[in-house]
Write a protein that holds these residues in place. Structure first.
Motif, PDB file in Angstrom:
ATOM      1  N   LEU A 163      -7.391   3.859  -9.401  1.00  0.00           N
ATOM      2  CA  LEU A 163      -7.136   2.415  -9.843  1.00  0.00           C
ATOM      3  C   LEU A 163      -7.238   1.955 -11.172  1.00  0.00           C
TER       4      LEU A 163
ATOM      5  N   ALA B 113      -0.788  -2.398  -5.717  1.00  0.00           N
ATOM      6  CA  ALA B 113      -1.459  -2.520  -4.544  1.00  0.00           C
ATOM      7  C   ALA B 113      -2.765  -1.621  -4.466  1.00  0.00           C
ATOM      8  N   ALA B 114      -3.674  -2.408  -4.771  1.00  0.00           N
ATOM      9  CA  ALA B 114      -5.272  -1.787  -4.816  1.00  0.00           C
ATOM     10  C   ALA B 114      -5.960  -1.451  -3.607  1.00  0.00           C
TER      11      ALA B 114
ATOM     12  N   THR C 218      -4.692   3.658 -13.324  1.00  0.00           N
ATOM     13  CA  THR C 218      -3.358   2.759 -12.793  1.00  0.00           C
ATOM     14  C   THR C 218      -3.497   1.505 -13.818  1.00  0.00           C
TER      15      THR C 218
ATOM     16  N   SER D  51       0.978   1.351  -4.969  1.00  0.00           N
ATOM     17  CA  SER D  51      -0.433   1.757  -5.346  1.00  0.00           C
ATOM     18  C   SER D  51      -0.391   2.999  -6.528  1.00  0.00           C
ATOM     19  N   CYS D  52       0.326   2.357  -7.696  1.00  0.00           N
ATOM     20  CA  CYS D  52       0.680   3.283  -8.796  1.00  0.00           C
ATOM     21  C   CYS D  52       1.079   2.199  -9.941  1.00  0.00           C
TER      22      CYS D  52
ATOM     23  N   MET E  18      -6.513   2.406  -2.984  1.00  0.00           N
ATOM     24  CA  MET E  18      -6.747   3.173  -4.024  1.00  0.00           C
ATOM     25  C   MET E  18      -8.113   3.511  -4.300  1.00  0.00           C
TER      26      MET E  18
ATOM     27  N   SER F 171       0.779  -1.346  -0.084  1.00  0.00           N
ATOM     28  CA  SER F 171      -0.029  -0.069  -0.179  1.00  0.00           C
ATOM     29  C   SER F 171       0.832   1.217   0.173  1.00  0.00           C
ATOM     30  N   TRP F 172       0.454   2.151  -0.752  1.00  0.00           N
ATOM     31  CA  TRP F 172       1.183   3.389  -1.142  1.00  0.00           C
ATOM     32  C   TRP F 172       2.504   3.261  -1.991  1.00  0.00           C
TER      33      TRP F 172
END
Length: 321
Positions: free
Chosen positions: A55, A46-47, A58, A28-29, A50, A24-25
């Protein structure tokens, strides 16, 4: 092109048995997952934290940015998980890695659109249940892992071996305490078909976390992490003011309501996005103590492969007396 062929690489279509953890974070990209996938491993979006529009964007960037396999990690406890599932079914990512929930909730629908389904487990019983449900592979997380280690705190070496013995028909990805090619060799020797690297890729130029977070990882020793939140959803994080307060409350038997309040007052977002490494949850694994540089993700992948080759070359041969 360098390849290390295993049951996991055959299943996923990757060149290398190197999986970047969905963090996460940090991932998340599209930046970090694209770099890993294009280097021959499996990049993972990492959804978890998001928003749906982010999402969706991405996922489009991933599809446009590589013709190699990539994955989305979805924690099933997310409040709007069904909406995320609907979006993923529409976008059809090559691989789904689901965690913190049962696989029967999603498995049939994703198999119907051609998505490979991996499920995160932290024990032999859960591994058997996921295998019986029909998952394509298991991600087995041991106690050394950052973020959410298994409640029973069984070490990766023991847990991976136990799962590969109990569920021999399903490929396994080992996660927890692996930061280099020697660790990859060890996990493959235990019967895994790949290793998942989380903390190592936190210390990459593409990871979208604050520089203070990355510096904290580099400064950490192998004994720098703490596990806190027992009974609340335990996490492994680098020791700081937050973990010190939590450990004090746990040691003195403070009431659950007080511990929960303190636990929830600190967030991973505080550390990852805003750089609050004193009061935030600086989630990282014990492997932080093996990491001493921030590198481009492609260089990390190449280094792991080189270290893996060196580890194999350094093993002593069997000599018949």
């Amino acid at each position: 092109m360098t390849r290390i062929v295993t049951p996991v690489t055959d299943l996923l279509g990757t060149d290398l048995p190197i999986v970047q953890a969905g963090m996460s974070w940090a991932s998340s990209c599209s930046t970090l997952p694209l770099a890993v996938s294009n280097a021959g491993g499996l990049g993972v979006v990492a959804a978890g934290p998001m928003r749906l529009p982010d999402l969706e964007r991405t996922l489009d960037e991933m599809a446009a940015g590589t013709d190699r396999p990539w994955a989305v990690n979805l924690p099933l406890y997310r409040a709007d998980a069904d909406k995320v599932i609907d979006l993923l079914l529409e976008r059809r990512p090559p691989v789904l890695i689901a965690s913190q929930g049962g696989p029967r909730r999603y498995l049939g629908r994703f198999h119907a659109v051609g998505t490979r389904c991996l499920h995160v487990v932290a024990g032999v019983e859960h591994a058997r249940k996921a295998a019986d449900a029909g998952v394509d592979a298991l991600v087995v997380v041991g106690a050394e892992a950052g973020g959410h280690p298994p409640p029973a705190m069984v070490a990766t070496q023991v847990l991976v071996r136990a799962v590969t013995r109990a569920v021999a028909s399903v490929p396994v990805i080992a996660s927890g305490g692996v930061a280099d090619g020697a660790g990859l060799a060890a996990m493959l020797a235990l019967g895994a078909g790949a290793a998942q690297f989380g903390t190592r890729f936190l210390a990459s130029t593409e990871a979208t976390v604050h520089d203070a977070y990355k510096r904290a990882v580099l400064d950490a020793g192998v004994d720098a992490t703490r596990t806190v939140g027992h009974g609340l959803g335990v996490i492994r994080a680098l020791g700081n003011d937050f973990t010190a307060r939590m450990l004090e409350l746990e040691a003195t038997g403070a009431e659950e309501a007080l511990r929960r309040k303190m636990f929830q007052a600190s967030t991973l977002k505080d550390a990852a996005l805003y750089g609050d490494v004193a009061e935030g949850k600086v989630e990282a694994g014990q492997s932080a103590g093996l990491i001493d540089s921030v590198l481009p993700a492609a260089d990390i992948v190449a280094r792991i492969v080189g270290e893996y080759q060196s580890a194999l070359a350094g093993l002593p041969p069997v000599i018949d007396a």
